[in-house]
Design an enzyme around this catalytic site. Structure first.
Site, short mmCIF file in Angstrom:
data_model
loop_
_atom_site.label_atom_id
_atom_site.label_comp_id
_atom_site.label_asym_id
_atom_site.label_seq_id
_atom_site.Cartn_x
_atom_site.Cartn_y
_atom_site.Cartn_z
N ILE A 136 0.83 -1.20 0.00
CA ILE A 136 0.00 0.00 0.00
C ILE A 136 0.87 1.26 0.00
O ILE A 136 0.60 2.22 -0.72
CB ILE A 136 -0.96 0.03 1.21
CG1 ILE A 136 -1.85 -1.22 1.22
CG2 ILE A 136 -1.80 1.30 1.22
CD1 ILE A 136 -2.75 -1.37 0.02
N CYS A 137 1.94 1.24 0.78
CA CYS A 137 2.84 2.40 0.83
C CYS A 137 3.50 2.61 -0.53
O CYS A 137 3.59 3.74 -1.02
CB CYS A 137 3.90 2.21 1.90
SG CYS A 137 3.22 2.03 3.57
N ALA A 138 3.94 1.53 -1.15
CA ALA A 138 4.55 1.62 -2.47
C ALA A 138 3.54 2.13 -3.49
O ALA A 138 3.86 2.99 -4.33
CB ALA A 138 5.09 0.25 -2.89
#
Length: 166
Positions: A60-62
Site C-alpha cells: 500500500i505504501c509503495a
C-alpha cells in the site's frame, strides 16, 4: 488526544491528531537518500502534498508513492513529499527501482517529524512507525486538506488530496 485507527480491523493509536485545516505546518528536518537534511525552507513557495506512511516496503505504501508520483507530474508549483521511518538508503533504492522522479522521499529516522505532526503510532506491532496520512498545504504552508487514513491497509483518497490543490 490520540487518534484511533485500525490495522486489519484491530485498534491502533497515534500520538495525536493531524494539523487542522487553516493552521500552518511546523518546520521539519528530514533526511534524503543522499543523507542531506531537508527542511521546510527547501520547499519555500511550493504547494506541498505530504504522503506519510509506515514503510515503503509494504504494498500500500509503495502504491501511494507511485500514485502521488504520477499525479505530481501534472501539478504546477507542487511538490509531493513522501515521509516514513525507513532508512534513506531503502527509500532511495525504491525510488530508483520505480523511477519515481516527481517526488521527494524523505526519512524521519532521526527527527521528530512523526511526533510534531502527530502521526507516530503509539501501540501495536507498528509502534514507533508513522501512520498513513496525507497533509496538503498551499504555497504559504497553510494546511488546506488532511486525511488520517482510518485503516492502515487502505490507500489514501488521492482524488480528494489532488482536488484540494485545484
Amino acid at each position: 488526544m490520540s487518534t484511533t485507527i485500525t490495522l486489519k480491523g484491530n485498534e491502533v493509536h497515534t500520538i495525536g491528531t493531524l494539523p487542522s485545516v487553516g493552521t500552518h505546518i511546523r518546520d521539519f528536518a528530514l533526511v534524503d537518500s543522499g543523507l542531506h537534511v531537508k527542511t521546510l525552507q527547501d520547499f519555500d513557495g511550493k504547494r506541498k502534498v505530504f504522503n506519510i506512511f509506515p514503510s515503503i516496503d509494504t504494498g500500500i505504501c509503495a502504491a501511494s508513492a507511485r500514485k502521488f508520483n504520477e499525479e505530481a507530474s501534472n501539478l504546477e508549483n507542487t511538490v509531493v513529499i513522501n515521509v516514513s521511518k525507513d532508512l534513506p538508503f531503502a527509500l532511495g533504492r525504491f525510488c530508483a527501482a520505480e523511477g519515481l522522479n516527481n517526488v521527494e522521499t524523505l526519512s524521519d529516522f532521526r527527527s521528530s517529524f512523526g511526533d510534531e505532526y502527530e502521526v507516530t503510532i503509539t501501540d501495536s506491532p507498528m509502534k514507533g512507525l508513522l501512520s498513513r496520512a496525507v497533509i496538503v498545504t498551499d504555497a504559504d504552508n497553510k494546511v488546506i486538506y488532511t486525511e488520517q487514513v482510518p485503516e492502515i491497509t487502505q490507500e489514501p483518497n488521492y482524488s480528494a488530496a489532488i482536488d484540494a490543490l485545484k
